[in-house]
Enzyme design. Structure first.
Site, PDB file in Angstrom:
ATOM      1  N   GLY A 169       0.823  -1.211   0.000  1.00  0.00           N
ATOM      2  CA  GLY A 169       0.000   0.000   0.000  1.00  0.00           C
ATOM      3  C   GLY A 169       0.852   1.254   0.000  1.00  0.00           C
ATOM      4  O   GLY A 169       2.023   1.221  -0.378  1.00  0.00           O
ATOM      5  N   ALA A 170       0.229   2.393   0.425  1.00  0.00           N
ATOM      6  CA  ALA A 170       0.873   3.712   0.322  1.00  0.00           C
ATOM      7  C   ALA A 170       1.382   3.896  -1.111  1.00  0.00           C
ATOM      8  O   ALA A 170       2.546   4.203  -1.357  1.00  0.00           O
ATOM      9  CB  ALA A 170       2.000   3.859   1.339  1.00  0.00           C
ATOM     10  N   GLY A 217       5.193   4.661  -8.942  1.00  0.00           N
ATOM     11  CA  GLY A 217       6.007   3.461  -9.208  1.00  0.00           C
ATOM     12  C   GLY A 217       5.155   2.206  -9.103  1.00  0.00           C
ATOM     13  O   GLY A 217       5.196   1.336  -9.979  1.00  0.00           O
ATOM     14  N   HIS A 218       4.342   2.126  -8.036  1.00  0.00           N
ATOM     15  CA  HIS A 218       3.446   0.969  -7.902  1.00  0.00           C
ATOM     16  C   HIS A 218       2.463   0.912  -9.072  1.00  0.00           C
ATOM     17  O   HIS A 218       2.174  -0.141  -9.610  1.00  0.00           O
ATOM     18  CB  HIS A 218       2.593   1.074  -6.624  1.00  0.00           C
ATOM     19  CG  HIS A 218       3.347   0.946  -5.350  1.00  0.00           C
ATOM     20  ND1 HIS A 218       3.502   1.989  -4.475  1.00  0.00           N
ATOM     21  CD2 HIS A 218       3.968  -0.119  -4.790  1.00  0.00           C
ATOM     22  CE1 HIS A 218       4.182   1.579  -3.429  1.00  0.00           C
ATOM     23  NE2 HIS A 218       4.484   0.309  -3.584  1.00  0.00           N
ATOM     24  N   LYS A 272      13.139  -1.740  -8.173  1.00  0.00           N
ATOM     25  CA  LYS A 272      13.643  -0.897  -7.076  1.00  0.00           C
ATOM     26  C   LYS A 272      14.165  -1.791  -5.953  1.00  0.00           C
ATOM     27  O   LYS A 272      15.213  -1.535  -5.362  1.00  0.00           O
ATOM     28  CB  LYS A 272      12.495   0.003  -6.605  1.00  0.00           C
ATOM     29  CG  LYS A 272      12.612   0.538  -5.213  1.00  0.00           C
ATOM     30  CD  LYS A 272      13.323   1.850  -5.228  1.00  0.00           C
ATOM     31  CE  LYS A 272      13.582   2.399  -3.841  1.00  0.00           C
ATOM     32  NZ  LYS A 272      12.842   1.822  -2.767  1.00  0.00           N
ATOM     33  N   ASP A 273      13.422  -2.863  -5.634  1.00  0.00           N
ATOM     34  CA  ASP A 273      13.875  -3.855  -4.654  1.00  0.00           C
ATOM     35  C   ASP A 273      14.494  -5.012  -5.450  1.00  0.00           C
ATOM     36  O   ASP A 273      13.909  -6.087  -5.569  1.00  0.00           O
ATOM     37  CB  ASP A 273      12.689  -4.342  -3.816  1.00  0.00           C
ATOM     38  CG  ASP A 273      12.139  -3.233  -2.946  1.00  0.00           C
ATOM     39  OD1 ASP A 273      12.721  -2.954  -1.908  1.00  0.00           O
ATOM     40  OD2 ASP A 273      11.133  -2.619  -3.351  1.00  0.00           O
ATOM     41  N   ARG A 306       8.516   5.160   1.448  1.00  0.00           N
ATOM     42  CA  ARG A 306       9.202   5.748   2.607  1.00  0.00           C
ATOM     43  C   ARG A 306       9.722   7.159   2.325  1.00  0.00           C
ATOM     44  O   ARG A 306      10.184   7.822   3.252  1.00  0.00           O
ATOM     45  CB  ARG A 306      10.341   4.831   3.061  1.00  0.00           C
ATOM     46  CG  ARG A 306       9.827   3.543   3.725  1.00  0.00           C
ATOM     47  CD  ARG A 306      10.960   2.734   4.325  1.00  0.00           C
ATOM     48  NE  ARG A 306      10.472   1.674   5.180  1.00  0.00           N
ATOM     49  CZ  ARG A 306      10.424   0.368   4.840  1.00  0.00           C
ATOM     50  NH1 ARG A 306      10.824  -0.024   3.652  1.00  0.00           N
ATOM     51  NH2 ARG A 306       9.969  -0.525   5.698  1.00  0.00           N
TER      52      ARG A 306
HETATM   53  O1  PAF Z   1       7.985  -4.851  -1.982  1.00  0.00           O
HETATM   54  C1  PAF Z   1       7.032  -4.879  -1.178  1.00  0.00           C
HETATM   55  O2  PAF Z   1       6.196  -3.977  -1.144  1.00  0.00           O
HETATM   56  C2  PAF Z   1       6.912  -6.039  -0.195  1.00  0.00           C
HETATM   57  O3  PAF Z   1       8.167  -6.480   0.221  1.00  0.00           O
HETATM   58  C3  PAF Z   1       6.064  -7.211  -0.743  1.00  0.00           C
HETATM   59  C4  PAF Z   1       6.706  -7.833  -1.983  1.00  0.00           C
HETATM   60  C5  PAF Z   1       4.679  -6.711  -1.098  1.00  0.00           C
HETATM   61  C6  PAF Z   1       5.940  -8.296   0.312  1.00  0.00           C
HETATM   62  O4  PAF Z   1       5.349  -7.812   1.472  1.00  0.00           O
END
Ligand code: PAF
Length: 283
Positions: free
Chosen positions: A35-36, A40-41, A154-155, A192
């Site tokens: 969420g938030a 990007g999402h 990003k991750d 964040r």
């Molecule tokens: O990248 C994220 O937002 C979280 O690590 C995920 C993949 C949703 C797992 O909680």
């Protein structure tokens, strides 16, 4: 708008919706989030929509991937605003927003330990993190049974961990990595970033510039250890309080590299104020 957008909170309801999509011959996509939501999402939803007829967005702030000293309690929870943003994209069809009890029933006692790409980097500084991510991602994939799931680059380490996890467990899902979205000043979008004061923001934007300089220096032939040390120093000089790592790794495995003899990834993590930022790019 939120009232109209379908949100389910139970795994049973989620499975019923997925069964109806499948009955209609549709391909199902999943975008796991906490969420938030930012742009990007939302770009992940569009990536999913290119590859699936129906897109499910999960919104769940996963307690097991936060250490006791981290920001689980204060992590922004904005379900109504998120639902509005999701509805506006026109790229998603269902939100799965379970409670912690739904995902972690009483006496929950199962763990998943991923090796390989989960070793080092984030794990050196957040040792609990990938164990929590692995369990929740596996549970979301088992609950939603998507054909395709999209994760942001990003991750980057998380993306490789999820690929390893799904391959090792034989989960029948295609994992797609989507490019990082950046603000105009280069800062990688992150939920964040809202924690940053104006002064901290001015420092935070330097991370991308330092990564670019480090990448250029590597391409000019600077040795990897030297470039990593220069990058670390440049982040501290830019005003970061501490640097967890600036590292050049094999782009496919995150294994150590001595020279740039194959596709590589440059990754960094550093703290400014109470905010820990990560970023990465191909080299
Ligand atoms: O990248 C994220 O937002 C979280 O690590 C995920 C993949 C949703 C797992 O909680």
């Amino acid at each position: 708008m939120t009232e109209d957008f379908p949100i389910v909170s139970g795994v049973c309801e989620l499975r019923q919706s997925v069964a109806a999509f499948r009955k209609a011959g549709m391909r199902v996509g999943l975008v796991p989030t906490m969420g938030a939501l930012h742009d990007g999402h939302l770009s992940l939803l569009h990536e999913a929509k290119k590859r699936a007829d129906r897109v499910i967005v999960s919104i769940f702030v996963n307690p097991t991937q936060f250490a006791p000293n981290e920001d689980y309690d204060s992590y922004p929870r904005t379900l109504n605003a998120d639902a509005d943003k999701i509805a506006e994209t026109g790229a998603a069809d269902l939100i799965f927003a379970p409670s912690a009890r739904e995902m972690y029933p009483t006496n929950f006692a199962t763990g998943i330990l991923v090796g390989g790409p989960a070793r080092g980097l984030e794990s050196d500084h957040r040792p609990h993190f990938f164990a929590g991510v692995a369990v929740i991602v596996a549970k979301l994939l088992i609950a939603a049974t998507p054909d395709v799931a999209v994760f942001g680059e990003k991750d980057y380490q998380q993306l490789l961990v999820v690929r390893r996890l799904t391959a090792d467990l034989g989960l029948p899902v295609e994992i797609v990595g989507a490019p990082i979205l950046r603000d105009a000043d280069g800062l990688a979008m992150s939920s964040r970033n809202v924690y940053l004061s104006q002064a901290e923001h001015a420092v935070a934007v330097r991370m991308n510039a330092v990564l670019k300089q480090t990448g250029d220096s590597l391409r000019r032939g600077t040795a990897i250890v030297e470039a990593e040390a220069d990058g670390k120093r440049a982040l501290l000089d830019a005003g970061f309080q501490s640097v967890d790592y600036v590292a050049v790794r094999d782009a496919a495995t995150l294994g150590a590299l001595e020279t740039l003899d194959r596709p590589a990834r440059l990754l960094a993590a550093a703290k400014i104020g109470r905010t820990r930022l990560i970023d990465n790019m191909a080299v």
